[in-house]
Design an enzyme around this catalytic site. Structure first.
Site, PDB file in Angstrom:
ATOM      1  N   GLY A  49       0.809  -1.213   0.000  1.00 27.03           N
ATOM      2  CA  GLY A  49       0.000   0.000   0.000  1.00 27.03           C
ATOM      3  C   GLY A  49       0.839   1.257   0.000  1.00 27.03           C
ATOM      4  O   GLY A  49       2.077   1.216  -0.010  1.00 27.03           O
ATOM      5  N   ARG A  73      -7.371   2.018  18.642  1.00 29.07           N
ATOM      6  CA  ARG A  73      -6.915   3.272  19.262  1.00 29.07           C
ATOM      7  C   ARG A  73      -7.700   3.641  20.513  1.00 29.07           C
ATOM      8  O   ARG A  73      -7.180   4.339  21.384  1.00 29.07           O
ATOM      9  CB  ARG A  73      -6.992   4.417  18.244  1.00 29.07           C
ATOM     10  CG  ARG A  73      -5.949   4.326  17.152  1.00 29.07           C
ATOM     11  CD  ARG A  73      -6.131   5.432  16.130  1.00 29.07           C
ATOM     12  NE  ARG A  73      -5.273   5.233  14.967  1.00 29.07           N
ATOM     13  CZ  ARG A  73      -5.520   5.710  13.768  1.00 29.07           C
ATOM     14  NH1 ARG A  73      -6.623   6.429  13.557  1.00 29.07           N
ATOM     15  NH2 ARG A  73      -4.687   5.482  12.768  1.00 29.07           N
ATOM     16  N   CYS A 120      -3.213  10.331  11.377  1.00 32.94           N
ATOM     17  CA  CYS A 120      -2.227  11.220  10.768  1.00 32.94           C
ATOM     18  C   CYS A 120      -2.414  12.676  11.172  1.00 32.94           C
ATOM     19  O   CYS A 120      -1.440  13.424  11.270  1.00 32.94           O
ATOM     20  CB  CYS A 120      -2.220  11.066   9.255  1.00 32.94           C
ATOM     21  SG  CYS A 120      -3.840  11.075   8.468  1.00 32.94           S
ATOM     22  N   SER A 125      -3.976  12.375   0.062  1.00 36.78           N
ATOM     23  CA  SER A 125      -3.411  11.061   0.349  1.00 36.78           C
ATOM     24  C   SER A 125      -3.878  10.519   1.688  1.00 36.78           C
ATOM     25  O   SER A 125      -3.724   9.331   1.954  1.00 36.78           O
ATOM     26  CB  SER A 125      -1.885  11.103   0.308  1.00 36.78           C
ATOM     27  OG  SER A 125      -1.381  12.103   1.177  1.00 36.78           O
ATOM     28  N   GLY A 126      -4.473  11.375   2.541  1.00 31.70           N
ATOM     29  CA  GLY A 126      -5.070  10.873   3.766  1.00 31.70           C
ATOM     30  C   GLY A 126      -6.237   9.945   3.489  1.00 31.70           C
ATOM     31  O   GLY A 126      -6.627   9.162   4.358  1.00 31.70           O
ATOM     32  N   ARG A 138     -10.662  18.993   3.953  1.00 28.66           N
ATOM     33  CA  ARG A 138      -9.862  18.320   2.920  1.00 28.66           C
ATOM     34  C   ARG A 138      -9.480  19.375   1.895  1.00 28.66           C
ATOM     35  O   ARG A 138     -10.336  20.120   1.403  1.00 28.66           O
ATOM     36  CB  ARG A 138     -10.672  17.203   2.258  1.00 28.66           C
ATOM     37  CG  ARG A 138      -9.822  16.301   1.377  1.00 28.66           C
ATOM     38  CD  ARG A 138      -8.951  15.359   2.188  1.00 28.66           C
ATOM     39  NE  ARG A 138      -9.705  14.301   2.827  1.00 28.66           N
ATOM     40  CZ  ARG A 138      -9.139  13.331   3.553  1.00 28.66           C
ATOM     41  NH1 ARG A 138      -7.829  13.311   3.717  1.00 28.66           N
ATOM     42  NH2 ARG A 138      -9.888  12.401   4.120  1.00 28.66           N
ATOM     43  N   HIS A 181      -0.280  16.991   5.712  1.00 28.81           N
ATOM     44  CA  HIS A 181      -1.361  17.582   6.493  1.00 28.81           C
ATOM     45  C   HIS A 181      -0.848  18.852   7.176  1.00 28.81           C
ATOM     46  O   HIS A 181       0.296  18.895   7.650  1.00 28.81           O
ATOM     47  CB  HIS A 181      -1.844  16.621   7.575  1.00 28.81           C
ATOM     48  CG  HIS A 181      -2.692  15.507   7.061  1.00 28.81           C
ATOM     49  ND1 HIS A 181      -3.002  15.317   5.733  1.00 28.81           N
ATOM     50  CD2 HIS A 181      -3.315  14.486   7.731  1.00 28.81           C
ATOM     51  CE1 HIS A 181      -3.770  14.251   5.607  1.00 28.81           C
ATOM     52  NE2 HIS A 181      -3.972  13.735   6.800  1.00 28.81           N
TER      53      HIS A 181
END
Length: 350
Positions: free
Chosen positions: A14, A101, A131, A161-162, A250, A257
């Site tokens: 990935g 998490r 992220c 890309s997040g 976004r 970021h």
């Protein structure tokens, strides 16, 4: 001589996995075998790590035999299914997904801020934050250690890309559709018409635009991404009652970021002292001379490891608050690097 530990990289093919393989090639070589694992459709592919071609194996129980540390760079559902299996087989799991998490038996770790938390892992799993949290937490944590954080207001500008490779591909396709449209962005709906109905993982066109939404619907109008920033920051800093207001946008950036931060502390914060702390904190680069045009931007920090901080100033109406801007590569410190730092710290305790 004690043999070096075996490392498994789950999700090796990935976007984050490819960054991880680069890091493993350039970091200190503390690993013995490095086993690359992915979905069955990626099995058999060859990819390079540490200068050698390695074959990607399908993720299954046999592939996890004999693994000492397993890095999970996979979607939530994959981690939820396979991380406990790896842990039961004796591996220490470091997981970058959101699957664990919030689990009280799984420490949530940022090595520069709470490395000690990784020592106690009842389920054999250590989680890495999201992220956006990782873009800001090292700087915020360093200031908290000195001044005592009591409130945090952040606006995160998240790169395409997040949303994974699909997000990058969607942004690039949309940019191709709007290039040459000299009048686009000057009339209601013209960008949306140029892009069309296919906007990939985004709820609207991202090219020439900003979307005030990221994640899924949470409570009281918040998004899941905004809830994660609040909950993860509280856990990492050990401040369960910390007031956090987060808005996640976004933006049409491929990688990196950015976060605008308003942090309020228990006592007044001299800007000069804040500069000293940030300039000497591991994982942070202070780049702050706006008069000379020196401040971080995502286009400049992509491909680098630290969190870059600039525009550090005392809040105009509150001597106990600082305002600043921070950027970080969301595929490196925002994912791969933090996981690798955790794994490298775990190695010393094996």
């Amino acid at each position: 001589m004690t043999p070096k530990p075996t490392l498994a990289v789950v999700g090796a093919t990935g976007a984050v996995g490819s960054v991880m393989l680069q890091m493993l090639t350039h970091h200190a070589d503390v690993w013995g075998e490095i086993r690359l694992l992915a979905s069955p459709r990626s099995a058999g592919r060859k990819t390079a790590v540490r200068g050698e071609e390695c074959e990607v194996l399908a993720l299954d129980e046999d592939a996890l035999d004999g693994v000492d540390v397993a890095l999970f760079l996979a979607p939530d559902h994959v981690a939820a299914r396979w991380a406990p299996v790896a842990a039961l087989k004796g591996a220490v799991v470091v997981d970058t997904s959101a699957a664990f998490r919030a689990d009280p038996d799984v420490p949530l770790v940022v090595p520069e801020t709470n490395a000690h938390a990784a020592r106690v892992r009842p389920r054999g799993i250590v989680a890495s934050p999201g992220c956006t949290t990782l873009a800001l937490i090292v700087a915020v944590g360093a200031l908290h250690a000195e001044f005592g954080l009591c409130e945090l207001v952040v606006t995160a500008q998240q790169a395409a890309s997040g949303a994974g490779q699909a997000g990058v591909e969607a942004l690039r396709a949309q940019l191709g559709l709007v290039v040459g449209g000299n009048d686009l962005g000057t009339h209601p709906g013209d960008v949306r018409r140029a892009v069309g109905e296919t906007t990939g993982p985004f709820p609207g066109p991202l090219a020439l635009n900003v979307l005030p939404w990221s994640g899924t619907a949470g409570a009281d109008g918040a998004s899941s991404e905004e809830e994660h920033v609040r909950d993860e920051t509280r856990r990492i800093l050990g401040l369960p009652g910390l007031r956090v207001a987060a808005t996640c946008l976004r933006v049409p950036v491929v990688t990196g970021h950015s976060v605008s931060v308003h942090a309020r502390f228990e006592r007044p914060v001299p800007v000069a002292r804040a500069h000293e702390i940030l300039a000497t904190s591991p994982g942070v680069v202070l780049y702050d001379d706006p008069g000379a045009g020196d401040f971080p931007t995502p286009a400049d920090v992509a491909g680098t490891d630290p969190a870059w901080v600039g525009r550090v100033r005392r809040s105009m109406d509150d001597e106990r608050a600082l305002d600043f801007f921070v950027c970080a590569d969301n595929l490196r410190k925002g994912a791969a690097l933090n996981a690798l730092q955790i794994a490298e710290s775990v190695v010393t305790s094996l």
